[in-house]
Scaffold this motif. Structure first.
Motif, short mmCIF file in Angstrom:
data_model
loop_
_atom_site.label_atom_id
_atom_site.label_comp_id
_atom_site.label_asym_id
_atom_site.label_seq_id
_atom_site.Cartn_x
_atom_site.Cartn_y
_atom_site.Cartn_z
N GLU A 434 0.83 -1.21 0.00
CA GLU A 434 0.00 0.00 0.00
C GLU A 434 0.87 1.26 0.00
N PHE A 435 1.97 1.22 0.73
CA PHE A 435 2.86 2.39 0.81
C PHE A 435 3.46 2.72 -0.57
N VAL A 436 4.02 1.66 -1.24
CA VAL A 436 4.65 1.89 -2.55
C VAL A 436 3.59 2.24 -3.60
N ARG A 437 2.43 1.60 -3.54
CA ARG A 437 1.36 1.91 -4.50
C ARG A 437 0.96 3.38 -4.39
N ASP A 438 0.81 3.86 -3.15
CA ASP A 438 0.43 5.27 -2.97
C ASP A 438 1.53 6.20 -3.43
N GLU A 439 2.80 5.83 -3.23
CA GLU A 439 3.90 6.68 -3.66
C GLU A 439 3.98 6.75 -5.18
#
Length: 466
Positions: A434-439
């Protein structure tokens, strides 16, 4: 010059598919080995439980009926692949054979019920009946045992102990003339010779019941009418007074059919020949031996008829010779269920299957199995995508990173389904994804704004700076 078209190389299956197939092959292999080793263990246990056992059979004369029956029994045990074997030990006569049995130097012996029974003897089977034939010369009948006591008696039988049996039966004291009043008939004696001498008032013949049926001499005697076959009316009283004696009935015409001898059913007495064993013999061994004897009667019968009608031992508690518990168990319950017959093997198989299965499960889990990848380990690949995002300066580069991220997610879902990825660290994987997807989404918006406002673009933090 034509260009050569390169031959496409076959695509290698994904590593995860190879892992799944490898693990499946190992599971099938271990399952097959578990079954094979379980069967081998049960079979080995069966052989161990049925290990060969040698029994010593004490017999009298090496050419007598006891020795010949023992030889037949030894052959039957060998031919039926029994775990039991016999060692036949001749002792000279029946008395010495029983003495060895009484001293526990033998496991098996044959005894007639007029002998002294060793206290530890237990019956396995009734091999033969001896019947007593009370014969008088001409037409002179013997009315009672009291009448018989007044006569000089010749005993036609095998073994000197038969004369002693007759003396005890008639309660003739051991006086000086007892031996002269009851004598063993000379060898090769016949009724004609004994009565022709005029010295004997009665002849008592003691013979095997199966033998006298085949003896044609009685028919020849009956045709000449030279003797009378007498009933023993006191047979019931004698059997009650002497436990070793049995009541016997001679059927009409059993000795001779023409003329009929006897001409009507005749009451008399008899003795039994018993196969006995030591009381200490295990019930399993005694049961196996009894089963072999009762299931192979025809092969055990001798040429002269001895043991041609083997009967079960008397299982009553008040029997003259008590039946061995192992033989009694077989006699009273010949039809055992499948579970009763093979319960020991089934229990052994279940125990072996549990132990062997646990061992192979441990080997598979700890040693040979390709362990599934933890979900938390995939988070490293996800964060690596986040770090490479710093160098992505175009939408195409971000699309490539986005595809790579989605591929990791897809692989994780498939791996969780087929077992190549464990759920350990799944929360960490989810958080990293979720962190990388949002970034990536933020980086995509940033590039869009930079394309429109190059002077006012604010660069977002990357996963590396985070």
């Amino acid at each position: 010059m034509s260009a050569e078209v390169p031959t496409p190389q076959p695509e290698k299956p994904p590593a995860r598919s190879r892992v799944v197939r490898s693990n499946r092959r190992q599971v099938l292999l271990f399952a097959a080995l578990t079954v094979i080793l379980t069967v081998a263990t049960v079979w080995g246990g069966r052989i161990w439980l049925r290990n060969s056992e040698t029994l010593i059979f004490a017999v009298g004369d090496g050419n007598g009926v006891e020795a010949r029956f023992a030889a037949r029994l030894a052959a039957v045990l060998n031919n039926t692949n029994s775990r039991l074997r016999l060692k036949i030990v001749p002792s000279g006569d029946s008395t010495k054979a029983l003495a060895e049995f009484d001293r526990r130097q033998a496991d098996l012996a044959v005894l007639r019920t007029d002998t002294k029974v060793p206290p530890r003897a237990r019956a396995l089977a009734i091999l033969e009946h001896d019947v007593l034939l009370l014969i008088s010369p001409g037409s002179k009948k013997i009315k009672s045992l009291a009448d018989l006591k007044k006569r000089k008696i010749a005993v036609l039988a095998d073994g000197d102990n038969s004369a002693a049996f007759v003396r005890n039966l008639l309660e003739i004291s051991d006086s000086s003339d007892a031996a002269s009043r009851v004598q063993m008939a000379p060898p090769d004696s016949t009724l004609d010779k004994l009565f022709a001498s005029g010295g004997y008032g009665a002849v008592i013949a003691i013979a095997h019941a199966s033998t006298i049926v085949k003896d044609k001499r009685f028919e020849q005697y009956a045709k000449r009418g030279g003797f009378t076959l007498n009933a023993i009316d006191e047979s019931k009283a004698l059997a009650r007074r002497n436990p070793g004696i049995s009541e016997e009935t001679l059927a009409t015409g059993v000795l001779s059919s023409s003329p009929a001898l006897p001409d009507d059913d005749l009451d008399t007495i008899g003795l039994q020949w018993l196969l006995v064993t030591q009381s200490r013999m295990s019930s399993t061994t005694a049961g196996d031996l009894a089963r072999t004897i009762y299931e192979n009667k025809a092969e055990l019968a001798l040429e002269d008829g001895f043991a041609s009608r083997i009967e079960p031992a008397d299982t009553d508690k008040d029997a003259f010779v008590v039946a061995h518990p192992g033989a009694a168990e077989y006699i009273n319950d010949e039809t055992k269920s499948f579970m009763d017959r093979y319960s020991d093997l089934l229990y052994l198989g279940a125990a072996a299957l549990s132990v062997i299965g646990s061992i192979f499960a441990g080997i598979y889990t700890k040693v040979t199995r390709i362990a599934p990848e933890k979900a938390s380990e995939l988070a490293t690949a996800i964060l690596d995508i986040g770090e490479r995002m710093e160098h992505a300066t175009s939408q195409d580069a971000l699309d490539a990173l986005q595809d790579e991220l989605e591929a990791i997610l897809r692989g994780a879902v498939i791996g969780l389904r087929d077992g190549t990825i464990s759920s350990d660290g799944l929360d960490t994987f989810k958080l990293g994804y979720e962190f990388v997807r949002d970034e990536i989404a933020m980086r995509r918006e940033s590039l869009k704004r930079r394309a429109g406002h190059d002077d006012n673009v604010v660069i977002v933090k990357t996963a590396q700076s985070a």
